[in-house]
Design a protein around this motif. Structure first.
Motif, PDB file in Angstrom:
ATOM      1  N   TYR A  45       3.637  -2.309   8.057  1.00 50.00           N
ATOM      2  CA  TYR A  45       2.641  -3.052   7.286  1.00 50.00           C
ATOM      3  C   TYR A  45       3.052  -4.512   7.237  1.00 50.00           C
ATOM      4  O   TYR A  45       4.212  -4.823   6.959  1.00 50.00           O
ATOM      5  N   LYS A  46       2.109  -5.414   7.498  1.00 46.37           N
ATOM      6  CA  LYS A  46       2.378  -6.857   7.447  1.00 46.37           C
ATOM      7  C   LYS A  46       1.265  -7.564   6.702  1.00 46.37           C
ATOM      8  O   LYS A  46       0.090  -7.269   6.904  1.00 46.37           O
ATOM      9  N   VAL A  47       1.666  -8.518   5.837  1.00 46.22           N
ATOM     10  CA  VAL A  47       0.712  -9.382   5.149  1.00 46.22           C
ATOM     11  C   VAL A  47       1.427 -10.648   4.713  1.00 46.22           C
ATOM     12  O   VAL A  47       2.529 -10.597   4.162  1.00 46.22           O
ATOM     13  N   LEU A  48       0.861 -11.783   5.020  1.00 43.20           N
ATOM     14  CA  LEU A  48       1.355 -13.087   4.563  1.00 43.20           C
ATOM     15  C   LEU A  48       2.869 -13.253   4.710  1.00 43.20           C
ATOM     16  O   LEU A  48       3.546 -13.685   3.795  1.00 43.20           O
ATOM     17  N   THR A  59       7.948  -0.913   6.113  1.00 39.23           N
ATOM     18  CA  THR A  59       7.694   0.220   6.996  1.00 39.23           C
ATOM     19  C   THR A  59       7.549   1.496   6.170  1.00 39.23           C
ATOM     20  O   THR A  59       8.128   1.631   5.093  1.00 39.23           O
ATOM     21  N   TYR A  60       6.767   2.413   6.710  1.00 38.53           N
ATOM     22  CA  TYR A  60       6.580   3.729   6.115  1.00 38.53           C
ATOM     23  C   TYR A  60       7.138   4.755   7.092  1.00 38.53           C
ATOM     24  O   TYR A  60       6.784   4.741   8.269  1.00 38.53           O
ATOM     25  N   ASN A  61       7.997   5.614   6.621  1.00 40.08           N
ATOM     26  CA  ASN A  61       8.532   6.680   7.465  1.00 40.08           C
ATOM     27  C   ASN A  61       7.576   7.865   7.441  1.00 40.08           C
ATOM     28  O   ASN A  61       7.142   8.301   6.378  1.00 40.08           O
ATOM     29  N   VAL A  62       7.267   8.356   8.637  1.00 40.05           N
ATOM     30  CA  VAL A  62       6.367   9.490   8.795  1.00 40.05           C
ATOM     31  C   VAL A  62       7.148  10.620   9.447  1.00 40.05           C
ATOM     32  O   VAL A  62       7.830  10.408  10.444  1.00 40.05           O
ATOM     33  N   ASP A  63       7.063  11.818   8.879  1.00 38.89           N
ATOM     34  CA  ASP A  63       7.677  13.006   9.466  1.00 38.89           C
ATOM     35  C   ASP A  63       6.888  14.222   8.991  1.00 38.89           C
ATOM     36  O   ASP A  63       7.179  14.798   7.950  1.00 38.89           O
ATOM     37  N   GLU A  64       5.856  14.570   9.736  1.00 39.26           N
ATOM     38  CA  GLU A  64       4.978  15.688   9.386  1.00 39.26           C
ATOM     39  C   GLU A  64       4.953  16.676  10.544  1.00 39.26           C
ATOM     40  O   GLU A  64       4.796  16.291  11.698  1.00 39.26           O
ATOM     41  N   THR A  65       5.112  17.952  10.230  1.00 40.66           N
ATOM     42  CA  THR A  65       5.108  19.011  11.237  1.00 40.66           C
ATOM     43  C   THR A  65       4.075  20.060  10.847  1.00 40.66           C
ATOM     44  O   THR A  65       3.942  20.390   9.666  1.00 40.66           O
ATOM     45  N   LYS A  66       3.389  20.589  11.859  1.00 40.16           N
ATOM     46  CA  LYS A  66       2.402  21.633  11.604  1.00 40.16           C
ATOM     47  C   LYS A  66       2.317  22.561  12.805  1.00 40.16           C
ATOM     48  O   LYS A  66       2.396  22.118  13.943  1.00 40.16           O
ATOM     49  N   GLU A  67       2.192  23.842  12.527  1.00 37.24           N
ATOM     50  CA  GLU A  67       1.956  24.839  13.581  1.00 37.24           C
ATOM     51  C   GLU A  67       0.457  24.911  13.836  1.00 37.24           C
ATOM     52  O   GLU A  67      -0.314  25.129  12.893  1.00 37.24           O
ATOM     53  N   ALA A 108      -3.686   9.214   8.914  1.00 36.76           N
ATOM     54  CA  ALA A 108      -2.693   8.728   7.960  1.00 36.76           C
ATOM     55  C   ALA A 108      -3.445   8.173   6.752  1.00 36.76           C
ATOM     56  O   ALA A 108      -4.285   7.289   6.897  1.00 36.76           O
ATOM     57  N   LEU A 109      -3.168   8.722   5.571  1.00 33.93           N
ATOM     58  CA  LEU A 109      -3.860   8.319   4.346  1.00 33.93           C
ATOM     59  C   LEU A 109      -3.041   7.281   3.582  1.00 33.93           C
ATOM     60  O   LEU A 109      -1.833   7.441   3.397  1.00 33.93           O
ATOM     61  N   PHE A 110      -3.712   6.226   3.118  1.00 34.83           N
ATOM     62  CA  PHE A 110      -3.089   5.162   2.349  1.00 34.83           C
ATOM     63  C   PHE A 110      -3.983   4.820   1.162  1.00 34.83           C
ATOM     64  O   PHE A 110      -5.180   5.062   1.181  1.00 34.83           O
ATOM     65  N   THR A 111      -3.375   4.213   0.156  1.00 33.67           N
ATOM     66  CA  THR A 111      -4.120   3.612  -0.937  1.00 33.67           C
ATOM     67  C   THR A 111      -3.555   2.213  -1.165  1.00 33.67           C
ATOM     68  O   THR A 111      -2.344   2.023  -1.180  1.00 33.67           O
ATOM     69  N   ASN A 112      -4.447   1.220  -1.276  1.00 36.40           N
ATOM     70  CA  ASN A 112      -4.019  -0.171  -1.440  1.00 36.40           C
ATOM     71  C   ASN A 112      -4.498  -0.685  -2.796  1.00 36.40           C
ATOM     72  O   ASN A 112      -5.688  -0.915  -2.986  1.00 36.40           O
ATOM     73  N   PRO A 113      -3.582  -0.904  -3.764  1.00 34.00           N
ATOM     74  CA  PRO A 113      -3.973  -1.393  -5.084  1.00 34.00           C
ATOM     75  C   PRO A 113      -4.105  -2.915  -5.143  1.00 34.00           C
ATOM     76  O   PRO A 113      -4.507  -3.450  -6.169  1.00 34.00           O
ATOM     77  N   PRO A 139       0.842  -1.204   0.000  1.00 38.07           N
ATOM     78  CA  PRO A 139       0.000   0.000   0.000  1.00 38.07           C
ATOM     79  C   PRO A 139       0.873   1.249   0.000  1.00 38.07           C
ATOM     80  O   PRO A 139       1.969   1.258   0.556  1.00 38.07           O
ATOM     81  N   LYS A 140       0.390   2.290  -0.624  1.00 38.84           N
ATOM     82  CA  LYS A 140       1.148   3.542  -0.717  1.00 38.84           C
ATOM     83  C   LYS A 140       0.722   4.490   0.399  1.00 38.84           C
ATOM     84  O   LYS A 140      -0.469   4.716   0.603  1.00 38.84           O
ATOM     85  N   PHE A 141       1.708   5.034   1.116  1.00 40.89           N
ATOM     86  CA  PHE A 141       1.448   6.038   2.145  1.00 40.89           C
ATOM     87  C   PHE A 141       1.349   7.386   1.449  1.00 40.89           C
ATOM     88  O   PHE A 141       2.295   7.842   0.828  1.00 40.89           O
ATOM     89  N   VAL A 142       0.194   8.034   1.550  1.00 43.77           N
ATOM     90  CA  VAL A 142      -0.041   9.315   0.886  1.00 43.77           C
ATOM     91  C   VAL A 142       0.451  10.466   1.762  1.00 43.77           C
ATOM     92  O   VAL A 142       1.058  11.407   1.272  1.00 43.77           O
ATOM     93  N   GLY A 143       0.194  10.378   3.073  1.00 45.26           N
ATOM     94  CA  GLY A 143       0.613  11.426   3.995  1.00 45.26           C
ATOM     95  C   GLY A 143      -0.370  11.572   5.141  1.00 45.26           C
ATOM     96  O   GLY A 143      -1.307  10.798   5.266  1.00 45.26           O
ATOM     97  N   LEU A 144      -0.121  12.570   5.972  1.00 51.02           N
ATOM     98  CA  LEU A 144      -1.019  12.862   7.086  1.00 51.02           C
ATOM     99  C   LEU A 144      -1.927  14.025   6.696  1.00 51.02           C
ATOM    100  O   LEU A 144      -1.515  14.936   5.990  1.00 51.02           O
ATOM    101  N   LYS A 145      -3.157  13.990   7.189  1.00 49.76           N
ATOM    102  CA  LYS A 145      -4.070  15.102   6.946  1.00 49.76           C
ATOM    103  C   LYS A 145      -4.789  15.445   8.245  1.00 49.76           C
ATOM    104  O   LYS A 145      -4.845  14.633   9.172  1.00 49.76           O
TER     105      LYS A 145
END
Length: 152
Positions: A131-134, A139-147, A48-53, A24-30
């Motif tokens: 992420y785990k399957v079969l 792993t997806y690295n997350v690094d989002e900052t917001k004021e 955390a937004l993802f899309t799984n094809p 699955p693709k990690f799109v980002g945080l919203k």
């Protein structure tokens, strides 16, 4: 005998026709925001937004995801494992409640006072989502900052 042949052919059809070539693709945080704030705690939320094809799902874990406020680690995102739906866009809620005592640090008292005067906090989600399957994992690295504006 016919049932056995039908079962075997159905099994191989499912195994070879299922798409499982991509993670699955990690799109980002919203929607990183302060849900509630008072003198005892601050509640933060993000998605955390993802899309799984793929035709198969899997499981996501957020055990290694930390939350920083004004560059001070204040909490870890603790959530149950999330079941990944197949062939869908999906989001995982990342909600954390931070005690105001964790935000106050003797070394960062000036930064905290500046945040209270300006009513803004620098919130950062940093770490990994697994992420785990079969038997396969990634792993997806997350690094989002917001004021964020805080209301007391």
């Amino acid at each position: 005998m016919l049932k056995r042949i039908l079962f075997i052919s159905l099994f191989f059809t499912l195994v070879f026709n299922c798409k499982f070539t991509e993670q699955p693709k990690f799109v980002g945080l919203k929607n990183i925001k302060i849900v509630d704030s008072n003198l005892q705690s601050v509640t933060l939320s993000a998605y955390a937004l993802f899309t799984n094809p793929n035709d198969v799902g899997g499981v996501l874990k957020t055990d290694n995801l930390k939350v920083y406020i004004n560059d001070i680690e204040v909490a870890s995102v603790i959530a149950d494992e999330f079941n990944v739906p197949s062939k869908k866009n999906f989001e995982i809620p990342l909600i954390v409640i931070v005690s105001t005592d964790r935000i106050i640090d003797k070394n960062n008292l000036g930064g905290l006072l500046g945040s209270l005067i300006s009513q803004r906090l620098k919130v950062q989600y940093k770490g990994e989502i697994k992420y785990k399957v079969l038997g396969y994992s990634s792993t997806y690295n997350v690094d989002e900052t917001k004021e964020l504006k805080i209301k007391l």
